[in-house]
Design a protein around this motif. Structure first.
Motif, mmCIF file in Angstrom:
data_model
loop_
_atom_site.group_PDB
_atom_site.id
_atom_site.type_symbol
_atom_site.label_atom_id
_atom_site.label_comp_id
_atom_site.label_asym_id
_atom_site.label_seq_id
_atom_site.Cartn_x
_atom_site.Cartn_y
_atom_site.Cartn_z
ATOM 1 N N ARG A 1 0.818 -1.215 0.000
ATOM 2 C CA ARG A 1 0.000 0.000 0.000
ATOM 3 C C ARG A 1 0.856 1.272 0.000
ATOM 4 N NH1 ARG A 1 -5.389 -0.625 0.872
ATOM 5 N NH2 ARG A 1 -6.122 -2.716 1.387
ATOM 6 N N ILE A 2 2.151 1.073 -0.201
ATOM 7 C CA ILE A 2 3.095 2.193 -0.218
ATOM 8 C C ILE A 2 3.734 2.285 -1.595
ATOM 9 C CG2 ILE A 2 5.218 3.125 0.779
ATOM 10 C CD1 ILE A 2 4.537 1.606 3.348
ATOM 11 N N THR A 3 3.753 3.492 -2.158
ATOM 12 C CA THR A 3 4.377 3.724 -3.466
ATOM 13 C C THR A 3 5.428 4.814 -3.342
ATOM 14 O OG1 THR A 3 2.348 3.127 -4.659
ATOM 15 C CG2 THR A 3 3.984 4.414 -5.860
ATOM 16 N N VAL A 4 6.625 4.530 -3.814
ATOM 17 C CA VAL A 4 7.702 5.512 -3.872
ATOM 18 C C VAL A 4 7.838 5.980 -5.313
ATOM 19 C CG1 VAL A 4 10.187 5.886 -3.616
ATOM 20 C CG2 VAL A 4 8.931 4.577 -1.878
ATOM 21 N N SER A 5 7.733 7.290 -5.511
ATOM 22 C CA SER A 5 7.802 7.860 -6.857
ATOM 23 C C SER A 5 9.164 8.506 -7.091
ATOM 24 C CB SER A 5 6.694 8.903 -7.036
ATOM 25 O OG SER A 5 6.792 9.524 -8.305
ATOM 26 N N THR A 6 9.746 8.254 -8.251
ATOM 27 C CA THR A 6 11.049 8.827 -8.580
ATOM 28 C C THR A 6 11.013 9.509 -9.940
ATOM 29 O OG1 THR A 6 13.398 8.319 -8.959
ATOM 30 C CG2 THR A 6 11.809 6.613 -9.558
ATOM 31 N N ALA A 7 11.841 10.539 -10.076
ATOM 32 C CA ALA A 7 12.023 11.180 -11.373
ATOM 33 C C ALA A 7 12.950 10.360 -12.266
ATOM 34 C CB ALA A 7 12.594 12.591 -11.189
ATOM 35 N N GLY A 8 13.597 9.324 -11.690
ATOM 36 C CA GLY A 8 14.419 8.437 -12.505
ATOM 37 C C GLY A 8 15.877 8.398 -12.122
ATOM 38 N N VAL A 9 16.180 8.047 -10.870
ATOM 39 C CA VAL A 9 17.571 7.905 -10.419
ATOM 40 C C VAL A 9 17.977 6.449 -10.660
ATOM 41 C CG1 VAL A 9 19.192 8.277 -8.529
ATOM 42 C CG2 VAL A 9 17.091 9.642 -8.644
ATOM 43 N N ALA A 10 18.582 6.204 -11.811
ATOM 44 C CA ALA A 10 18.808 4.837 -12.282
ATOM 45 C C ALA A 10 19.607 3.993 -11.293
ATOM 46 C CB ALA A 10 19.515 4.869 -13.640
ATOM 47 N N LYS A 11 20.673 4.543 -10.748
ATOM 48 C CA LYS A 11 21.523 3.790 -9.827
ATOM 49 C C LYS A 11 20.726 3.277 -8.637
ATOM 50 C CE LYS A 11 25.557 4.333 -6.807
ATOM 51 N NZ LYS A 11 26.629 5.268 -6.349
ATOM 52 N N MET A 12 19.857 4.123 -8.100
ATOM 53 C CA MET A 12 19.106 3.745 -6.899
ATOM 54 C C MET A 12 17.919 2.845 -7.244
ATOM 55 S SD MET A 12 21.268 5.107 -5.133
ATOM 56 C CE MET A 12 20.656 4.307 -3.658
ATOM 57 N N ILE A 13 17.404 2.931 -8.469
ATOM 58 C CA ILE A 13 16.378 1.974 -8.905
ATOM 59 C C ILE A 13 16.978 0.572 -8.925
ATOM 60 C CG2 ILE A 13 14.982 1.230 -10.877
ATOM 61 C CD1 ILE A 13 14.565 4.211 -11.525
ATOM 62 N N ARG A 14 18.200 0.467 -9.415
ATOM 63 C CA ARG A 14 18.888 -0.823 -9.378
ATOM 64 C C ARG A 14 19.062 -1.303 -7.932
ATOM 65 N NH1 ARG A 14 21.831 -2.857 -13.564
ATOM 66 N NH2 ARG A 14 21.570 -1.818 -15.581
ATOM 67 N N GLN A 15 19.393 -0.366 -7.055
ATOM 68 C CA GLN A 15 19.586 -0.724 -5.650
ATOM 69 C C GLN A 15 18.290 -1.228 -5.029
ATOM 70 O OE1 GLN A 15 22.717 -0.549 -3.967
ATOM 71 N NE2 GLN A 15 21.504 -1.873 -2.626
ATOM 72 N N LEU A 16 17.159 -0.633 -5.404
ATOM 73 C CA LEU A 16 15.860 -1.113 -4.913
ATOM 74 C C LEU A 16 15.644 -2.570 -5.294
ATOM 75 C CD1 LEU A 16 13.485 1.890 -5.757
ATOM 76 C CD2 LEU A 16 14.194 1.164 -3.469
ATOM 77 N N GLY A 17 16.003 -2.905 -6.543
ATOM 78 C CA GLY A 17 15.878 -4.287 -6.981
ATOM 79 C C GLY A 17 16.789 -5.209 -6.196
ATOM 80 N N ASP A 18 18.038 -4.780 -5.993
ATOM 81 C CA ASP A 18 18.987 -5.598 -5.232
ATOM 82 C C ASP A 18 18.531 -5.786 -3.791
ATOM 83 O OD1 ASP A 18 20.575 -5.826 -7.476
ATOM 84 O OD2 ASP A 18 21.939 -4.204 -6.895
ATOM 85 N N ASP A 19 17.891 -4.759 -3.239
ATOM 86 C CA ASP A 19 17.395 -4.844 -1.858
ATOM 87 C C ASP A 19 16.062 -5.581 -1.764
ATOM 88 O OD1 ASP A 19 19.598 -3.536 -0.847
ATOM 89 O OD2 ASP A 19 18.662 -1.552 -0.856
#
Length: 232
Positions: A160-178
């Motif tokens: 029920r939680i959504t995090v919105s990003t303008a597109g920080v690619a490095k940290m999007i990858r980190q989200l996947g790794d985490d």
């Protein structure tokens, strides 16, 4: 821990199962730098917009948005923003600092109290779409979500939680790794690098190909493949 994270006490005096002398001693020696509501606006459609004041005098905004049976808190992650997106009012405010995880948590607590008072309902959803870029305050945002979803916190489902990003690619990858459990939303605002460069400075270092590669990395993770939303 119970008084801070479940009962949301903003002073030691409220912790009534502690002795009076201990509460007085704690009040003399320590402070609880809780967020407080500085101003509130009520809309005819039920939306409630609040300006919060931090312990060091900065202002940050949060919104309670009703929609049918959904009651969503839109919260901020930074005071100001460094991305300078042309369409965003916060982009014209210099970034002062990141919000600490407890300040993000306090926003949700205060907005939830407003929702209960006005609608007699608890929040159903949270979106990180307020002031700032959440992925540039990665550790505090994830720690706040950990508290929000913890059984000894607010106990809300991460779905029920959504995090919105303008597109920080490095940290999007980190989200996947985490292997995060919450949802990710990406704001594109333009379909080409040329147009996106004009309105979103972040695209100069995180162009569409780089962003798509990062998103593919994110959705290839078994835990995160169903958690992506993309919006214009």
């Amino acid at each position: 821990m119970e008084w801070l994270w479940q009962k949301h006490a903003h002073s030691f005096a409220e912790m009534t199962n502690l002795s009076k002398s201990l509460r007085e001693k704690l009040g003399e020696e320590f402070t609880l730098p809780a967020l407080v509501i500085d101003a509130t606006q009520y809309s005819a459609d039920g939306t409630i917009k609040s300006r919060f004041r931090t312990h060091d005098g900065h202002m940050v905004e949060g919104v309670m948005i009703p929609s049918g049976n959904r009651y969503t808190a839109c919260v901020s992650s930074q005071i100001g923003c460094s991305l300078n997106c042309k369409f965003c009012a916060t982009g014209y405010i210099d970034k002062k600092r990141n919000l600490d995880f407890d300040e993000i948590y306090d926003q949700v607590v205060l907005i939830n109290k407003q929702c209960e008072t006005v609608n007699d309902k608890k929040l159903t959803n949270i979106v990180f779409m307020g002031m700032g870029e959440p992925l540039l305050n990665y550790k505090n945002v994830l720690r706040a979500i950990e508290r929000i979803t913890s059984p000894d916190g607010l106990g809300m489902s991460p779905r029920r939680i959504t995090v919105s990003t303008a597109g920080v690619a490095k940290m999007i990858r980190q989200l996947g790794d985490d292997e995060v459990k919450f949802k990710l939303a990406v704001s594109l605002h333009a379909p080409t690098d040329k147009k996106r460069n004009e309105i979103m400075a972040i695209n100069e270092t995180n162009d569409l190909k780089t962003l798509i590669d990062a998103l593919n990395h994110f959705i290839k993770r078994p835990a995160t493949r169903s958690l992506l939303n993309t919006s214009f």
